[in-house]
Design a protein around this motif. Sequence first.
Motif, PDB file in Angstrom:
ATOM      1  N   ARG A  32       0.840  -1.205   0.000  1.00 57.63           N
ATOM      2  CA  ARG A  32       0.000   0.000   0.000  1.00 57.63           C
ATOM      3  C   ARG A  32       0.874   1.254   0.000  1.00 57.63           C
ATOM      4  N   ARG A  33       1.958   1.220   0.756  1.00 58.39           N
ATOM      5  CA  ARG A  33       2.875   2.357   0.790  1.00 58.39           C
ATOM      6  C   ARG A  33       3.444   2.617  -0.601  1.00 58.39           C
ATOM      7  N   ARG A  34       3.815   1.536  -1.308  1.00 58.23           N
ATOM      8  CA  ARG A  34       4.362   1.665  -2.651  1.00 58.23           C
ATOM      9  C   ARG A  34       3.328   2.257  -3.597  1.00 58.23           C
ATOM     10  N   GLU A  35       2.081   1.824  -3.471  1.00 53.37           N
ATOM     11  CA  GLU A  35       1.010   2.359  -4.319  1.00 53.37           C
ATOM     12  C   GLU A  35       0.834   3.860  -4.101  1.00 53.37           C
ATOM     13  N   LEU A  36       0.878   4.279  -2.844  1.00 58.53           N
ATOM     14  CA  LEU A  36       0.718   5.704  -2.538  1.00 58.53           C
ATOM     15  C   LEU A  36       1.894   6.520  -3.069  1.00 58.53           C
ATOM     16  N   LEU A  37       3.085   5.973  -2.961  1.00 57.68           N
ATOM     17  CA  LEU A  37       4.251   6.679  -3.490  1.00 57.68           C
ATOM     18  C   LEU A  37       4.190   6.784  -5.018  1.00 57.68           C
ATOM     19  N   ASP A  38       3.714   5.728  -5.675  1.00 55.39           N
ATOM     20  CA  ASP A  38       3.555   5.770  -7.131  1.00 55.39           C
ATOM     21  C   ASP A  38       2.546   6.843  -7.527  1.00 55.39           C
ATOM     22  N   THR A  39       1.466   6.931  -6.772  1.00 54.63           N
ATOM     23  CA  THR A  39       0.457   7.955  -7.045  1.00 54.63           C
ATOM     24  C   THR A  39       1.028   9.348  -6.825  1.00 54.63           C
ATOM     25  N   ALA A  40       1.729   9.519  -5.716  1.00 53.69           N
ATOM     26  CA  ALA A  40       2.337  10.819  -5.411  1.00 53.69           C
ATOM     27  C   ALA A  40       3.343  11.216  -6.482  1.00 53.69           C
ATOM     28  N   ALA A  41       4.120  10.254  -6.969  1.00 54.04           N
ATOM     29  CA  ALA A  41       5.117  10.552  -8.003  1.00 54.04           C
ATOM     30  C   ALA A  41       4.450  11.073  -9.265  1.00 54.04           C
ATOM     31  N   GLU A  42       3.330  10.468  -9.644  1.00 53.52           N
ATOM     32  CA  GLU A  42       2.619  10.925 -10.840  1.00 53.52           C
ATOM     33  C   GLU A  42       2.085  12.342 -10.654  1.00 53.52           C
ATOM     34  N   VAL A  43       1.586  12.643  -9.466  1.00 53.49           N
ATOM     35  CA  VAL A  43       1.052  13.983  -9.190  1.00 53.49           C
ATOM     36  C   VAL A  43       2.190  15.009  -9.176  1.00 53.49           C
ATOM     37  N   PHE A  44       3.294  14.686  -8.505  1.00 56.28           N
ATOM     38  CA  PHE A  44       4.447  15.592  -8.480  1.00 56.28           C
ATOM     39  C   PHE A  44       4.957  15.856  -9.898  1.00 56.28           C
ATOM     40  N   ALA A  45       5.043  14.794 -10.706  1.00 57.50           N
ATOM     41  CA  ALA A  45       5.572  14.931 -12.062  1.00 57.50           C
ATOM     42  C   ALA A  45       4.658  15.793 -12.924  1.00 57.50           C
ATOM     43  N   ALA A  46       3.366  15.650 -12.746  1.00 56.81           N
ATOM     44  CA  ALA A  46       2.408  16.376 -13.574  1.00 56.81           C
ATOM     45  C   ALA A  46       2.219  17.823 -13.136  1.00 56.81           C
ATOM     46  N   GLN A  47       2.200  18.071 -11.815  1.00 55.56           N
ATOM     47  CA  GLN A  47       1.845  19.398 -11.309  1.00 55.56           C
ATOM     48  C   GLN A  47       3.010  20.183 -10.705  1.00 55.56           C
ATOM     49  N   GLY A  48       4.128  19.509 -10.465  1.00 60.13           N
ATOM     50  CA  GLY A  48       5.253  20.173  -9.823  1.00 60.13           C
ATOM     51  C   GLY A  48       5.161  20.039  -8.314  1.00 60.13           C
ATOM     52  N   TYR A  49       6.327  20.025  -7.663  1.00 58.12           N
ATOM     53  CA  TYR A  49       6.357  19.806  -6.223  1.00 58.12           C
ATOM     54  C   TYR A  49       5.666  20.935  -5.463  1.00 58.12           C
ATOM     55  N   SER A  50       5.970  22.171  -5.805  1.00 57.70           N
ATOM     56  CA  SER A  50       5.415  23.311  -5.065  1.00 57.70           C
ATOM     57  C   SER A  50       3.903  23.385  -5.182  1.00 57.70           C
ATOM     58  N   ALA A  51       3.377  23.070  -6.354  1.00 57.41           N
ATOM     59  CA  ALA A  51       1.935  23.174  -6.585  1.00 57.41           C
ATOM     60  C   ALA A  51       1.158  21.988  -6.044  1.00 57.41           C
ATOM     61  N   THR A  52       1.860  20.937  -5.655  1.00 58.92           N
ATOM     62  CA  THR A  52       1.195  19.733  -5.171  1.00 58.92           C
ATOM     63  C   THR A  52       0.971  19.825  -3.661  1.00 58.92           C
ATOM     64  N   THR A  53      -0.236  19.562  -3.240  1.00 55.95           N
ATOM     65  CA  THR A  53      -0.563  19.529  -1.818  1.00 55.95           C
ATOM     66  C   THR A  53      -0.842  18.095  -1.393  1.00 55.95           C
ATOM     67  N   VAL A  54      -0.817  17.872  -0.091  1.00 57.05           N
ATOM     68  CA  VAL A  54      -1.162  16.545   0.423  1.00 57.05           C
ATOM     69  C   VAL A  54      -2.582  16.187   0.020  1.00 57.05           C
ATOM     70  N   ARG A  55      -3.469  17.180   0.003  1.00 61.41           N
ATOM     71  CA  ARG A  55      -4.854  16.920  -0.397  1.00 61.41           C
ATOM     72  C   ARG A  55      -4.934  16.426  -1.837  1.00 61.41           C
ATOM     73  N   LYS A  56      -4.154  17.022  -2.728  1.00 62.93           N
ATOM     74  CA  LYS A  56      -4.169  16.590  -4.132  1.00 62.93           C
ATOM     75  C   LYS A  56      -3.688  15.149  -4.271  1.00 62.93           C
ATOM     76  N   ILE A  57      -2.663  14.805  -3.510  1.00 63.20           N
ATOM     77  CA  ILE A  57      -2.179  13.415  -3.549  1.00 63.20           C
ATOM     78  C   ILE A  57      -3.237  12.476  -3.006  1.00 63.20           C
ATOM     79  N   ALA A  58      -3.860  12.865  -1.893  1.00 63.48           N
ATOM     80  CA  ALA A  58      -4.908  12.034  -1.294  1.00 63.48           C
ATOM     81  C   ALA A  58      -6.086  11.867  -2.251  1.00 63.48           C
ATOM     82  N   ASP A  59      -6.476  12.945  -2.921  1.00 66.90           N
ATOM     83  CA  ASP A  59      -7.573  12.863  -3.885  1.00 66.90           C
ATOM     84  C   ASP A  59      -7.234  11.878  -4.997  1.00 66.90           C
ATOM     85  N   ALA A  60      -6.013  11.941  -5.505  1.00 71.29           N
ATOM     86  CA  ALA A  60      -5.602  11.040  -6.574  1.00 71.29           C
ATOM     87  C   ALA A  60      -5.561   9.592  -6.104  1.00 71.29           C
TER      88      ALA A  60
END
Length: 215
Positions: free
Chosen positions: A7-35
């Motif tokens: 599950r941890r790996r799945e969440l990190l994979d999701t977070a990586a996609e969000v960071f890559a698409a939106q940028g680190y600064s623009a990404t919030t924990v809420r956006k990662i959680a939503d994804a």
Amino acid sequence: MGGGPERRRELLDTAAEVFAAQGYSATTVRKIADAAGMLAGSLYYHFDSKESMLDEILSTFLNELWDGYDAVLDAELGPRETIEALVTESFREIDRHRAAVAIYQKESQHLVDLPRFGYLTESQRRFEKAWLGTLERGVAAGVFRADLDVRLTYRFVRDTVWVAASWYRPGGQHSPEEIARQYLSMVLDGIAVRDPGATGTSGASGERGVGAGRS
């Protein structure tokens, strides 16, 4: 809610996609959680911050990259064979960690100023030493052209390999090994010593991306 390694790996994979698409600064924990399809508060069950997530994403990628690179360098291959193996390993890492590579390309210049990401600077030094050392060894051995500008060649190879993260998609028509073979057939014909008796030129056609990525 499971909290195991998978599950941890799945969440990190999701977070990586969000960071890559939106940028680190623009990404919030809420956006990662939503994804990830969960509440933001639930994400803190696994990670204490988005910085922790990014740290684990990048360190995992770089640790695997250096495991592969060190195996190549320790094999004491010839200069050309070393370049071929390093390029192939690079494309394999893009296949395994495409989003992490994209993040590294976009964010490392800014992240190196943060104490937590100081290892990025050391990794960049090691990367440059490995590639420049191999190219210099090839020139000295007469495998690569004597007039080769090794630093310019290093930058070209570095950028044209890692920019592939912007278009490569796992499971596509070509495997990472096949892409590496096609890439090497274009690049090495330009830096390898040619047979004095040969006439004409040889090479392969194909798309080539030119970028200013870091690695």
